[in-house]
Scaffold this active site. Sequence first.
Site, mmCIF file in Angstrom:
data_model
loop_
_atom_site.group_PDB
_atom_site.id
_atom_site.type_symbol
_atom_site.label_atom_id
_atom_site.label_comp_id
_atom_site.label_asym_id
_atom_site.label_seq_id
_atom_site.Cartn_x
_atom_site.Cartn_y
_atom_site.Cartn_z
ATOM 1 C CD GLU A 34 2.659 -35.828 4.743
ATOM 2 O OE1 GLU A 34 3.085 -35.183 5.713
ATOM 3 O OE2 GLU A 34 3.301 -35.957 3.680
ATOM 4 C CG HIS A 447 -0.449 10.688 3.245
ATOM 5 N ND1 HIS A 447 0.884 10.353 3.181
ATOM 6 C CD2 HIS A 447 -0.550 11.629 4.235
ATOM 7 C CE1 HIS A 447 1.558 11.059 4.064
ATOM 8 N NE2 HIS A 447 0.712 11.847 4.725
#
Length: 468
Positions: A34, A447
């Site tokens: 395909e 952080h």
Amino acid sequence: MAYDVIVIGSGPGGYVAAIRASQLGFKTAVVERESLGGICLNWGCIPTKALLKTAQVYEYTQHSKDYGITVADAKVDFDAVIKRSRGVADKMSRGVQFLMKKNKIDVIMGNGKLKSKGQVEVTDKDGKATVYDAKHIILATGARARELPNLKIDGKNVIGYRQAMVLPQQPKSMIVVGSGAIGVEFAYFYATLGTKVTIVEFLPRIVPVEDEDISKELEKIYKKKGIEIMTNASVEAVEATGNGVKAKVKTQTGEVTLEADVVLSAVGIAANIENIGLEQLGIKTDKGRVVVDKYYQTNVPGVYAIGDMVPGQALAHVASKEGIVCVEAIAYNEKKYAHKPATIDYMNIPGCTYCAPEIASVGYTEKAAKEAGYEVKVGKFPFSASGKASAAGATEGFVKVIFDAKYGEWLGTHMIGANVTEIIAETVVARKLETTYQEVLDSIHPHPTMSESVKDAIEVAYGEAIHL
């Protein structure tokens, strides 16, 4: 017409195996019936993520006032949504074409099957059959949507994932049968765009392979979004009506009838093992999968199988790694590779679900760890306590970590929240390196980030919580 390696199937298992084979000096060909890239790239992982991103963007517009922005009259252009998804898939498929050329891999279009030991027969679209010789044949034919006897996919009233990606118009209502990754992802996509969605799940909870806390959290969030959820329920029959379908659903309290425009069957997958010559060569199968050894050789020397058609998690990244291990083992035996490849630890495979909020997990669930005999330490850190999550407006969900109380071994991590599929890799690598909880806590996390919530959850597990 002779090759060292022929790979049947060009999905994330097949095309990766072919590239690795070429890199290791094998004359290689790929057979594809395909589109290059297989289901994952053309009808699975990639185009669905494009659809889900659209849903997320639309959801942002609905809540833009929360961010101090007014968006007036945002509308869904369903045709454009589908077109964008197909464009993303097509671009990626062309990328695989480029990789085949770059690595000098021959692409043979057509249906491939084993003809005899060392021979592959490929039938093209015109019905012409050509036989190719290969010393090694790798089967990578993938899988398709599984059909239940009473829920046959007709492409109109009952659809599978392929049809769900290219519907001509957005349905006003949809019943989703099954709540694994495919089911909950499509439920989120359609519900966010305005479709009335009902999920019907046979088992007692949605996303049943996940940790129980994850299932509870997703169900709570989905119900808040307006998605109806029926667990311990099964669709017994579907009847077409003039305007859609009627589904008879068996529940613990009796039978109910649901009406909708369409039913999406998302009840798992079935391996593509038919009509590829397995019986002719006497290749062993068990429970619908091909039986292989730890290096993916079948019981017939020179024939291998990888990906969704073999036992193990049916995931793209698993198929890719299986293809690499398979080829490197072949190369080692032929003295083209310096060492035997490490085998895959199937207990350290990350699983990701791209609904919103996302789900990511690896290793033992809390229940499984206890059943395996571990005494556990469990830590849970909610994103509502995360500075980055609050700034992003994405405070739903949590990180849950599970450690062995005796030796500090990291047994598992389970997350639900924004972008958690990008965070799970830390646990996978740490578990591979047999890292202890203390080594993770000694590693400084940036952080403010969502990822530092993993560290925060570990602190909770060991009674050292700072931010909770």
